[in-house]
Every structure is written in C-alpha cells, then in structure tokens.
Design a protein around this motif. Structure first.
Motif, PDB file in Angstrom:
ATOM      1  N   LEU A 170       0.707  -1.123   0.125  1.00 30.85           N
ATOM      2  CA  LEU A 170       0.064   0.260  -0.465  1.00 30.85           C
ATOM      3  C   LEU A 170       1.307   1.309  -0.205  1.00 30.85           C
ATOM      4  O   LEU A 170       1.125   2.162  -0.577  1.00 30.85           O
ATOM      5  CB  LEU A 170      -0.765  -0.192   1.362  1.00 30.85           C
ATOM      6  CG  LEU A 170      -1.977  -0.757   1.261  1.00 30.85           C
ATOM      7  CD1 LEU A 170      -3.111  -1.186   2.656  1.00 30.85           C
ATOM      8  CD2 LEU A 170      -3.274  -0.887   0.068  1.00 30.85           C
ATOM      9  N   LYS A 171       1.839   1.267   0.985  1.00 34.24           N
ATOM     10  CA  LYS A 171       2.667   2.388   0.697  1.00 34.24           C
ATOM     11  C   LYS A 171       3.606   2.653  -0.706  1.00 34.24           C
ATOM     12  O   LYS A 171       3.173   4.173  -0.926  1.00 34.24           O
ATOM     13  CB  LYS A 171       3.773   2.449   1.599  1.00 34.24           C
ATOM     14  CG  LYS A 171       5.321   3.168   1.468  1.00 34.24           C
ATOM     15  CD  LYS A 171       5.810   2.775   2.860  1.00 34.24           C
ATOM     16  CE  LYS A 171       6.869   4.249   2.623  1.00 34.24           C
ATOM     17  NZ  LYS A 171       8.337   4.082   3.900  1.00 34.24           N
TER      18      LYS A 171
ATOM     19  N   GLY B 144      -3.191  11.121  -4.301  1.00 35.29           N
ATOM     20  CA  GLY B 144      -2.893  11.966  -3.393  1.00 35.29           C
ATOM     21  C   GLY B 144      -2.335  13.092  -2.907  1.00 35.29           C
ATOM     22  O   GLY B 144      -2.183  13.306  -1.619  1.00 35.29           O
ATOM     23  N   LEU B 145      -2.694  14.066  -3.933  1.00 41.01           N
ATOM     24  CA  LEU B 145      -3.023  15.197  -3.489  1.00 41.01           C
ATOM     25  C   LEU B 145      -3.887  15.989  -2.936  1.00 41.01           C
ATOM     26  O   LEU B 145      -4.735  17.047  -2.472  1.00 41.01           O
ATOM     27  CB  LEU B 145      -2.568  15.707  -4.164  1.00 41.01           C
ATOM     28  CG  LEU B 145      -0.745  15.895  -5.294  1.00 41.01           C
ATOM     29  CD1 LEU B 145      -0.711  16.769  -6.173  1.00 41.01           C
ATOM     30  CD2 LEU B 145       0.170  15.971  -4.038  1.00 41.01           C
ATOM     31  N   SER B 146      -5.183  14.369  -2.495  1.00 39.78           N
ATOM     32  CA  SER B 146      -6.335  15.205  -2.716  1.00 39.78           C
ATOM     33  C   SER B 146      -6.354  15.903  -1.239  1.00 39.78           C
ATOM     34  O   SER B 146      -7.536  17.213  -1.121  1.00 39.78           O
ATOM     35  CB  SER B 146      -7.587  14.137  -2.698  1.00 39.78           C
ATOM     36  OG  SER B 146      -8.972  14.352  -1.635  1.00 39.78           O
ATOM     37  N   GLN B 147      -6.408  15.806  -0.251  1.00 40.69           N
ATOM     38  CA  GLN B 147      -6.392  15.530   1.197  1.00 40.69           C
ATOM     39  C   GLN B 147      -6.023  17.517   0.936  1.00 40.69           C
ATOM     40  O   GLN B 147      -6.492  18.270   1.981  1.00 40.69           O
ATOM     41  CB  GLN B 147      -6.013  15.269   2.334  1.00 40.69           C
ATOM     42  CG  GLN B 147      -6.625  13.909   2.130  1.00 40.69           C
ATOM     43  CD  GLN B 147      -6.615  12.634   3.119  1.00 40.69           C
ATOM     44  OE1 GLN B 147      -6.732  13.970   4.660  1.00 40.69           O
ATOM     45  NE2 GLN B 147      -6.758  12.029   3.780  1.00 40.69           N
ATOM     46  N   GLU B 148      -4.338  18.019   0.554  1.00 41.29           N
ATOM     47  CA  GLU B 148      -3.692  19.323   0.563  1.00 41.29           C
ATOM     48  C   GLU B 148      -4.542  19.828  -0.229  1.00 41.29           C
ATOM     49  O   GLU B 148      -4.511  21.005   0.415  1.00 41.29           O
ATOM     50  CB  GLU B 148      -2.359  19.182   0.705  1.00 41.29           C
ATOM     51  CG  GLU B 148      -2.172  18.548  -0.480  1.00 41.29           C
ATOM     52  CD  GLU B 148      -0.508  17.895  -0.214  1.00 41.29           C
ATOM     53  OE1 GLU B 148      -0.141  17.177   0.630  1.00 41.29           O
ATOM     54  OE2 GLU B 148       0.389  18.659  -1.209  1.00 41.29           O
ATOM     55  N   PRO B 288      -5.001   4.759  -4.314  1.00 40.69           N
ATOM     56  CA  PRO B 288      -4.207   4.965  -3.610  1.00 40.69           C
ATOM     57  C   PRO B 288      -3.601   6.674  -3.396  1.00 40.69           C
ATOM     58  O   PRO B 288      -3.738   7.522  -4.576  1.00 40.69           O
ATOM     59  CB  PRO B 288      -2.774   4.313  -4.446  1.00 40.69           C
ATOM     60  CG  PRO B 288      -3.159   3.636  -5.389  1.00 40.69           C
ATOM     61  CD  PRO B 288      -4.247   4.456  -6.003  1.00 40.69           C
ATOM     62  N   GLY B 289      -3.507   6.581  -2.091  1.00 41.51           N
ATOM     63  CA  GLY B 289      -3.488   7.962  -1.335  1.00 41.51           C
ATOM     64  C   GLY B 289      -4.458   8.685  -1.562  1.00 41.51           C
ATOM     65  O   GLY B 289      -4.236   9.723  -0.975  1.00 41.51           O
ATOM     66  N   TYR B 290      -5.629   8.488  -2.380  1.00 42.84           N
ATOM     67  CA  TYR B 290      -7.284   9.508  -2.081  1.00 42.84           C
ATOM     68  C   TYR B 290      -7.048   9.100   0.053  1.00 42.84           C
ATOM     69  O   TYR B 290      -7.906  10.016   0.550  1.00 42.84           O
ATOM     70  CB  TYR B 290      -8.069   8.802  -2.441  1.00 42.84           C
ATOM     71  CG  TYR B 290      -9.416   9.326  -2.368  1.00 42.84           C
ATOM     72  CD1 TYR B 290      -9.826  10.019  -2.868  1.00 42.84           C
ATOM     73  CD2 TYR B 290     -10.287   8.878  -0.784  1.00 42.84           C
ATOM     74  CE1 TYR B 290     -11.548  11.442  -2.292  1.00 42.84           C
ATOM     75  CE2 TYR B 290     -12.231   9.455  -0.921  1.00 42.84           C
ATOM     76  CZ  TYR B 290     -12.273  10.662  -1.236  1.00 42.84           C
ATOM     77  OH  TYR B 290     -13.014  10.773  -1.045  1.00 42.84           O
ATOM     78  N   SER B 291      -6.992   7.959  -0.061  1.00 45.86           N
ATOM     79  CA  SER B 291      -7.505   7.740   1.996  1.00 45.86           C
ATOM     80  C   SER B 291      -5.792   7.425   2.511  1.00 45.86           C
ATOM     81  O   SER B 291      -5.116   6.848   1.740  1.00 45.86           O
ATOM     82  CB  SER B 291      -8.444   6.671   1.694  1.00 45.86           C
ATOM     83  OG  SER B 291      -9.770   6.694   1.680  1.00 45.86           O
ATOM     84  N   ASN B 292      -5.920   7.657   3.984  1.00 49.37           N
ATOM     85  CA  ASN B 292      -4.837   7.036   4.602  1.00 49.37           C
ATOM     86  C   ASN B 292      -4.545   5.261   4.446  1.00 49.37           C
ATOM     87  O   ASN B 292      -5.225   4.769   4.689  1.00 49.37           O
ATOM     88  CB  ASN B 292      -4.701   7.786   5.836  1.00 49.37           C
ATOM     89  CG  ASN B 292      -5.289   7.141   6.759  1.00 49.37           C
ATOM     90  OD1 ASN B 292      -5.914   6.187   6.661  1.00 49.37           O
ATOM     91  ND2 ASN B 292      -5.715   8.761   7.856  1.00 49.37           N
TER      92      ASN B 292
END
Lengths: 262, 387
Positions: A170-171, B144-148, B288-292
């Motif tokens: 996942l990482k 992966g940039l969604s939250q920021e 990937p990266g949308y949620s932790n």
C-alpha cells in the motif's frame, strides 16, 4: 560476494534502505513502482558489478520525505546519492518508474555516469498506443497484465497472497500514484531534453509489454542520440524476471561493447 | 427538524444491464448510452421536483457534484442552482457540495458560490467535499494530493470571501497575485458551510473545529449515531456544545399507504440505486493516496464494496426509511433521538423512480411527516444510545 548486504544511507536527512552486492564498476539499479528487491538477475549481475539497489524515498523501508512530489525530485535525490557515495562511471539501470527517474537524471547530468539502460520505462508519452491502466485493475488483473507467460502468471498470483506485505504494498502504491498519476506516467517536458543524454544508452523491452508497449522503446530510441534497442521475446513488462538469461545477456553484452569501444 | 429535498439527478433511463456488464455506472460506462433528448427531459423533470419541494414546504433543496457517471447528471451543479434561485421562492438552496480538489482554480468556486448567494438573496448553503475516488480517475487529479488541495482551496475560498481584496495568495498548489472576487457573498461573513462525508474521523474533527454543519452520507443509522457522537465529543474537547443544527443525516424516505405497498413500490428503484448506480470496483472507489493507509486496510478487510444489498437490508440497517406514514414517523423520531441530528437531507427520488411516484412520495412526506417534526428536537440521552 554476490549476495547483497542491506544497509541504510542518509542523504541530506532522508534515510533509505540500500542493498549492495558484488564487485566491479558500480551498477545502480532503480526499481519500478512495485518496489525494491533482489531478484535472481541481480545476483547474476553482481558477478561482474558492484550492484547498488536502493529503495526509493517513499517506498518500503525508506523514509517518505516532505519534499517528495515528483520524479524530478527523485532524480535529483539520486544525483545527490551518487555524489555522496563518490561513484564514478556508474552504469545506471532503471525499470519502469525507475527508468523514468534514470532518464530524468541522465538528461540533467551524466558527469558520473558510464551508461544508461532503460527497461520498460515510463517518462514519455507515445500517442495512439493502448496501455493498461494499472490503477483501474484489481490485484489479479495487474499481475496478468504485467507478465506474458501463463505459467509465470500463475506463480506470481500464488506468491501475491502475502498479507504480511500489505503495508509495504500500500505504501509503494500510494507513492507511485503520487508520482505518476497525472499526467499518467510521463512528464511532457522530459522528451524535450532527452537529447542531452551523452552516454551509451540501451533500451531493453519485453516484446509483449502491455504497460509500456514496445513503441515506447522506439520512441526513446528516437529521442536519445545513439541509443539501441533490444526486444526480449516472450516477455511482458518485467523482462529481467520473465526472461532472466536473455535479459542478463543483453545487458552484459551492451556493457561489454561499451567498454570495448571506450 | 428541517427537511431538505436532496436530489442526485440520476440518468434514470440508463441500461442497468449495460451498467452490470461494465461493472460500474462510473468513469468507464460509455456515454453512448446517454440520450440527450431524454437527458434534457430529466433535467426539467428534476428541477420541477425541486420547485415542488419548495411549494410543499421543504426547508431546502440540495444538489451535488459527480463526474462521468449515470449516477448523477450534475458534473457542475452551478447552472441548476442558478435556475433554482429564480424559481424556488422560499427554501434554502444547498450544493453539497462542490469537490474542491478537482478544480485547478478554486477561485471559480468562490465566485460561483458568491453569485448564487447573491442571486438567492442569502438562501445559499455552501458545501465543500473532496469528491469520491472515482472522480480522481475521471478528472485526472492526483488522489495523493486530494487532502492538501482541499485544505488549501478551502482556505483560499474563505479568505476570498472574508478579506477585502485584492490580496496575494501563495500556497503550494494555488498562487494568485490578485484575489479580489466580485461579487462578495450576500450573507455575512459568508454562506453557511456544510461538510458531507462518509465518516472520516479527520473530516469530522475538522468540521467540529470549524463549527461547520456535518452531513453523514449513505450509512446505517448506528454508524451515523457514532459519527455524530464523535462530532459532539470533538466539540466538547474544543470547549463548546454542538447543536443538533450542526448535524445532518443524508437519507432516503419513501412513504405509501401501507408498509407492504411502500416496500413493493420502492424496492426496484432503491435496489437500482444501491446495486447498479452506486456500484464500483474498489480500485475505482479508493485510488491510492485518496485515504490514508489505515483507512484503506480497514475498507479492504471489510470488503464492503460491491456486495449487493436488498431493500430489506437497507431498511433493517436504517440506511433508508420506507413504509406507511406511521412507520416512517416512528423510525425517523427514533433515529433522530438516537443520532441527535436536526436536519434530514432526504432523497425523495432515487435510482429509477419515475416522476409520478416521486411527486406522490414528496406530497406524502410533506403532508404526513413534515408537520409532525416541525420544531421537534432530538430527545433523550444520546451518549448512551450511540454506544
């Protein structure tokens, strides 16, 4: 000594895992989005080379630094790493996402490079070539699209069921997505500067690569002066695993010819 | 309790079998199946329903934003909200919400929302969301940039509404020499901000901190109760008591003369919504990266995506309320007391539900349900109930 020793190295505050084995001129291998490892082909290469296989920042056991936003960041990180280790005449080899890093690095600075080898590499866009969207397939479909041989696919599917690796997987996927999502797997500015690569360059491609099909090898060849292509038959996106002997022969043949010419 | 008529505006003529064959109504379901003549009719049918909601006494109407899907025909809700500012005379108009990270210039949302606030003379409610995972495939935005990007866009929009312009804005993703939008919002300091979410703990914490109204979407009532308790707990930690007005439950209600008739009538349409329009593979829902990584592991372990749900499941779990007026009143009161909300964001049209049935449902809700909940607040001790 052809089995690797895993150490950690800190480059300007970013600590990464580094596997290193063998002796000879340095061969720096940059892994793809799937992550780091020491598959059998690396042991083959370590018979003649000092093989360095770092795990990229943001992957596996390596740190995820705040500065990591794009492939160019990783290219500059590895220029720093090469400086720090004081490596010379580096044979730089990159697969897929790692090939993109390698191409970006070499387009910036070849001072410490002896050669460049790209395997099934990302980084540029070739119009009109269908590619599998690796982010819109499930785990099984991904493996089926990576490899060519049905037997190897079954082996890989069996090996993939390893829950203890879930965190690392996942990482790796999260970092890969952050680096390649948009534009998908390329930087529109890279192709403009690939002509700057002035070391012998070899493009090794699985003839049946469905992730970055062989048209990508031809496109890189047109963009990098004097580069050559070897297509590995009966191979998908990972020829170094799928056709290990043919891959090692192609790479060693290229490196030997380069030495002879020098 | 306040009632908002929440519309998803589905393309209800979609070929459900084609959706099944494609595996989803999102992103890869070809728009060859969209018939513009039917689509145009649907836009007007749905806008007419929103105007009916206003006349029937609903407190508000809600729109939202989704991209490249038969699930909802509102990739940009602004034009519909603009039309409604002229024809909805009394009710609030909410967009719940626009997906901030999907735009490369969030000032366009500051401008659009400020226009709607002016056009509606202060009846506008501003919803902000990240957009669901599928949107990051559809719109080519890095998950992966969604939250920021959300955090930065929110900051920029609120500042654009509240600080006199022009001023300079320098962020990581957005850079402006001049932030000076005309018009300014009608409401002072800005329209109420509502935050719809599936229940991310960081979102709930942040909404409580900002004192924004939190709206829980598409969840069993026990989960809704837990999330609302989390909001109240966060508020308490911050030194204030959250009001039930800060909590909204997004649900579906269908009312008919008897429980049996209501279930029979609602079943195909609600099951179409849940099992066809809403269905998508995990890799589409969770790029990937949308949620932790912790949330992703929890969702993968639960294997919650893709499992078909019957109407009976949805009713039993309190995701929807379907039944006779009496049943609906009892359940809604029970759920309000359990979860402690004071706004019901109610889909009265859902899935393939046709116009005549939708209007009958809306009328029944207005006549049989709304009057019983006017001024009704959550009762009893919720802390214990939510545990």
């Amino acid at each position: 000594m052809t089995e690797p020793v895993t150490t950690r190295i800190s480059v300007r505050g970013c600590s990464i895992a580094l596997m290193r084995g063998g002796a000879g001129r340095p061969l720096l291998f940059l892994h793809g989005g799937g992550g780091a490892g020491w598959p059998p082909f690396m042991t083959d290469l370590a018979a003649r080379h000092d093989v360095l296989a770092p795990e990229h920042p943001g992957f596996g056991a390596s740190d995820t630094p705040d500065w990591l936003d794009n492939i160019a960041d990783l290219a500059r990180f590895y220029l720093d790493l090469i400086d720090q280790l004081d490596l010379h005449h580096v044979d730089l080899v990159g697969h897929s996402l790692g090939g993109w890093i390698a191409a970006e690095l070499a387009a910036r600075n070849t001072r410490r490079l002896g050669s460049l080898t790209l395997i099934g590499s990302a980084g540029i866009h070739v119009p009109g070539v269908p590619q599998v969207d690796t982010f819109l397939v499930n785990d099984e479909q991904l493996i089926r699209s990576m490899f060519d041989s049905p037997k190897l696919i079954e082996t890989m599917l069996a090996q993939a069921k390893r829950p203890e690796l879930e965190d690392v997987i996942l990482k790796n996927r999260t970092t890969t997505a952050k680096l390649v999502w948009q534009p998908r797997g390329y930087d529109p500015h890279l192709a403009k500067w690939l002509h700057r690569i002035d070391v012998p360059t070899h493009l090794i491609w699985g003839a049946n690569d469905r992730i970055y099909p062989k048209e990508y090898a031809s496109a890189f060849q047109r963009l990098i002066p004097g580069s050559s292509v070897t297509l590995i038959p009966d191979s998908g996106h990972v020829p170094q695993v799928e056709q290990r002997a043919a891959f090692v022969a192609a790479l060693e043949g290229f490196l030997a010819a380069k030495r002879a010419a020098a | 309790m306040k009632f908002f008529n929440f519309h998803l505006m589905p393309y209800r003529h979609a070929d459900l079998d084609a959706i099944d064959r494609n595996g989803s109504a999102w992103v890869t379901y070809s728009n060859r199946d969209y018939d513009p003549a039917k689509g145009a009719e649907l836009y007007h049918e749905y806008l007419d329903q929103m105007e009916l909601a206003d006349r029937l006494g609903f407190d508000g109407v809600c729109l939202n934003e989704h991209h490249q899907t038969a699930y909802g025909m509102m990739p940009t809700p602004g034009p519909l909200a603009g039309a409604l500012t002229r024809s909805v005379k009394r009710a609030k108009i909410a967009i719940l919400g626009r997906a901030l990270p999907l735009v490369n210039n969030p000032l366009v949302i500051a401008e659009e929302y400020a226009m709607l606030d002016n056009l509606s003379r202060g009846r506008f409610i501003a919803g902000f969301v990240r957009g669901i995972g599928a949107e990051y495939h559809a719109m080519g935005i890095n998950p992966g940039l969604s939250q920021e990007r959300f955090a930065e866009a929110h900051d920029l929009i609120i500042r654009a509404w509240t600080e006199p312009g022009p001023f300079q804005y320098v962020g990581k993703h957005y850079h402006f020499n001049y932030v000076n939008p005309w018009p300014r919002p009608y409401q002072a300091p800005h329209p109420p901000v509502w935050i719809p979410s599936q229940g991310s703990s960081s979102t709930i914490k942040w909404a409580a901190q900002m004192r924004y109204t939190y709206a829980q979407t598409l969840s069993p009532i026990a989960v809704v109760a837990r999330m609302f308790q989390m909001y109240r707990d966060e508020a308490e930690k911050l030194g204030y008591e959250a009001s039930p007005d800060q909590l909204a439950w997004s649900n579906t209600i269908y009312v008919a003369e008897t429980d049996e008739k209501a279930m029979r009538e609602a079943r195909p349409h609600l099951e179409a919504l849940t099992n066809r329009f809403l269905k998508m593979p995990t890799e589409m829902l969770l790029p990937p990266g949308y949620s932790n990584i912790e949330s992703v592991k929890r969702i993968r372990a639960a294997k919650i995506t893709g499992k078909p749900q019957t109407l009976d499941d949805l009713v039993r779990n309190g995701v929807v309320i379907v039944g006779s007026p009496n049943t609906v009143r009892e359940k809604l009161a029970e759920y309000q007391d359990l979860a402690g909300f004071n706004t019901s964001l109610t889909k009265t049209q859902f899935g393939t539900l046709p116009d005549d049935m939708t209007r009958a449902n809306m009328t029944a809700i207005a006549e049989e349900i709304l009057p019983h909940f006017r001024g009704r607040l959550p009762q009893g001790k919720r802390q214990a109930a939510a545990e």
